[in-house]
Design a protein around this motif. Structure first.
Motif, mmCIF file in Angstrom:
data_model
loop_
_atom_site.group_PDB
_atom_site.id
_atom_site.type_symbol
_atom_site.label_atom_id
_atom_site.label_comp_id
_atom_site.label_asym_id
_atom_site.label_seq_id
_atom_site.Cartn_x
_atom_site.Cartn_y
_atom_site.Cartn_z
ATOM 1 N N ASP A 71 18.029 41.489 50.570
ATOM 2 C CA ASP A 71 18.854 40.723 51.504
ATOM 3 C C ASP A 71 18.177 40.662 52.885
ATOM 4 O O ASP A 71 17.358 41.517 53.208
ATOM 5 N N ASP A 72 18.550 39.686 53.675
ATOM 6 C CA ASP A 72 18.087 39.567 55.069
ATOM 7 C C ASP A 72 16.568 39.677 55.159
ATOM 8 O O ASP A 72 16.034 40.298 56.086
ATOM 9 N N ARG A 102 19.501 34.741 57.380
ATOM 10 C CA ARG A 102 20.127 33.505 57.865
ATOM 11 C C ARG A 102 19.616 33.086 59.248
ATOM 12 O O ARG A 102 19.682 31.922 59.602
ATOM 13 N N GLU A 140 20.050 32.117 52.786
ATOM 14 C CA GLU A 140 21.452 32.212 53.230
ATOM 15 C C GLU A 140 21.573 31.583 54.604
ATOM 16 O O GLU A 140 20.559 31.394 55.286
#
Ligand code: C2E
Ligand code: MG
Ligand code: MG
Length: 555
Positions: free
Chosen positions: A441-442, A465, A498
């Protein structure tokens, strides 16, 4: 009371009916010689057997009267013998019932003991310590008394565990527990509150000096080396101290602040440290919030929202990300970006993750049962990745909900792997061998080396994001996004983005070969009812083919 009445008074109903049957049987047995004797005597008197002859024999032959007593004698005998037997049976059964009752009571006591005590050291556990502390706080409030809470954590115990193995680690923990327990005097309490962490409650300490002396005594108790086979080991500890009422007025807050002080002692290599406001990286309101969060988890007051993720190749949603929501009665909505980092600094993140996993897996099962073929992604924290039990917990949850491991994705951040790479890798390898998928993630915000990423058992990277939101206007962000997509594909990984907020970003990502997108442009996270409506109405949920049909119908 007659002898029989006395004997039968404690005998049960079935046994009493047995006694009556034995009496009747005795009477009938005694009747047989009476009938035979009367028939013989009657026949000898008149040469034939008639009713008159039999009555005459009974009237005139006195010897028969003696025989007539037999049925009553046998009845009495039958009753006596069966009463004796019944009485013995009653005594045996009552003895067995008492034994059974005693056994049940012992089992209940043992179950209660297990719930409130640590199985390894037999010391009280965190639950019991918190309970005693809360009770002590109410009494101390009433009587204006003071309390002290000490949190003692062994230094570098992980190294001992890693080099000597868990069994030997456990043997040392038992010895530590015995030594510490020996320094505690009643009514003070010592408990094992974590793997190598002990909590101590001191009632009404006369002065801070006494607590300092007591802390030194604890260190002294651990000074002599610990014996294991032929080797001796040195074990040191750090102690954090909080006082009631100075540092808090509920059990959770006092324990959490004692843990903070303990961490400060550990970092400063001081041995022990009294809690002070400066050590507190959170203000008291935030600490109180953590107690509230613990309560919210226990009372099932959190919620999950789900955000769809579209596969750009099929144009279909085949996964949603579960995002936790907390609407706290006193504070209103609290963002996970506020409370998750706080929970991550305490042990609270573990029950939080378990709660989210349980809910998400159950929800996935419900969707699958209703024909909605979607997988679910759950965010996992660094601490979870260092928990060797996590794969077993997940295996249990999947099995109980009949959810296929391939339907579950775990989102982890780069940072969480870097904290303790070896342990994280072990847990990740077990999870992927169970069939789960791992997504980073990220991605782009951490500092992991690309070479390292390529060695991890992951299947996807998810671009942070901040780059995706910026890529439409900022050339640099667009370059970074493009580079990450190339890199991911070169490593054989899927790449997700994202934070897709606009049609432009979507189109750009599609052009660059990104595999899936998630963001407000598609949908904000929704609760379990809203998402069903969304699935029924959104063309994205249907896939490219269906979208074309929908578009065709609209023309
Ligand atoms: P994340 O895992 O990166 O989740 C995506 C976050 O981006 C979510 O914020 C989501 O609402 C937000 N988001 C999605 N699309 C857009 C968009 O188009 N624009 C913008 N500006 N934001 C978008 P949320 O729900 O506030 O969660 C924030 C973070 O909190 C998550 O980031 C995750 O790190 C953490 N988190 C959320 N739920 C959990 C959980 O159950 N467990 C753990 N450990 N962390 C969680
Ligand atoms: Mg996430
Ligand atoms: Mg993210």
């Amino acid at each position: 009371m007659s002898l029989f009445a006395e004997r039968t008074s404690h005998v049960s109903k079935p046994l009493i009916s047995t006694i009556n049957e034995a009496t009747l049987l005795g009477f009938l047995i005694g009747l047989v010689p009476v009938i035979i004797a009367t028939l013989i005597v009657g026949f000898l008197g008149s040469g034939t057997i008639t009713l008159d002859g039999l009555i005459e024999a009974q009237k005139t032959r006195y010897a028969l009267w003696v025989v007539d007593i037999l049925p009553f004698a046998f009845a009495l005998l039958g009753r006596y013998v069966s009463t004796m037997m019944a009485s013995q049976a009653g005594a045996i059964s009552s003895h067995q019932t008492d034994a059974l009752r005693a056994q049940t009571a012992a089992l209940e006591t043992r179950a209660l003991h297990h719930a409130t005590h640590d199985t390894l050291t037999d010391l009280p556990n965190r639950v019991l310590l918190a309970d005693r502390l809360q009770h002590a706080i109410s009494v101390a409030q009433r009587d204006s008394k003071r309390l002290a809470v000490l949190c003692l954590d062994l230094d570098r115990f992980k190294e001992i565990n890693d080099t000597l193995g868990h069994d030997n680690g456990n043997l040392i923990l038992k010895q530590v527990a015995s030594r510490l327990e020996a320094t505690i005097e009643s009514p003070n309490t010592i408990a094992r509150i974590g793997s190598d962490e002990f909590g101590i409650l001191l009632y009404d300490p006369p002065s801070p000096d006494v607590i300092t002396k007591f802390s030194r005594r604890l260190h002294k108790a651990l000074e002599l080396p610990f014996a294991l086979d032929r080797f001796n080991f040195e074990v040191e500890a750090s102690i954090g101290i909080t006082l009631f009422p100075d540092h808090g007025n509920d059990a959770d807050m006092l324990l959490q602040r004692a843990e903070l002080a303990m961490n400060a002692a550990k970092q400063a290599h001081d041995g022990f440290s009294l809690y002070s406001q400066e050590q507190d990286r959170f203000d008291p309101r935030r600490l109180a919030l953590m107690s509230e969060l613990r309560r919210a988890i226990e009372h099932d007051e959190l919620l999950l929202h789900y955000q769809p993720k579209v596969n750009l190749h099929t144009g279909q949603v085949n996964e949603v990300e579960a995002l936790v929501r907390w609407n706290q009665p006193g504070h209103g909505f609290i963002s996970p970006e506020d409370f998750i980092p706080m929970a991550e600094r305490t042990r609270l993140v573990k029950p939080l993750t378990h709660w989210v996993l349980k809910r998400a897996i159950r929800q996935c099962a419900v969707w699958r049962q209703s024909g909605l073929e979607i997988g679910i992604a759950v965010n996992i924290s660094a601490r979870d990745l260092h928990d060797p039990h996590l794969p077993d917990v997940i295996a249990g949850l999947l099995a109980s909900s009949e959810v296929n491991p391939e339907w579950l994705v775990l989102e982890i951040t780069e940072g969480s792997i870097m904290v303790d790479q070896r342990r994280a890798l072990e847990v990740l390898t077990r999870l992927t061998s169970m069939g789960l998928r791992i997504s980073i993630d990220d991605f782009g915000t951490g500092y992991s080396s690309l070479a390292y990423i390529s060695k991890l058992p992951i299947s996807e990277i998810k671009i942070d994001r901040s780059f995706v939101i910026g890529m439409v206007k900022n050339e640099n962000d667009a370059v970074i996004v493009h580079a990450i997509i190339q890199l991911g594909h070169n490593l054989g990984l899927k790449v997700a983005a994202e934070g897709v907020e606009s049609q432009e970003a979507w189109t750009l990502l599609e052009k660059q070969g990104c595999d899936s997108v998630q963001g407000y442009y598609l949908s904000k996270p929704m609760n379990s009812v809203q998402i069903i409506h969304w699935f029924n109405e959104s063309p994205w949920a249907l896939g490219k083919e269906a979208q074309r049909n929908v578009a065709g119908q609209a023309e």
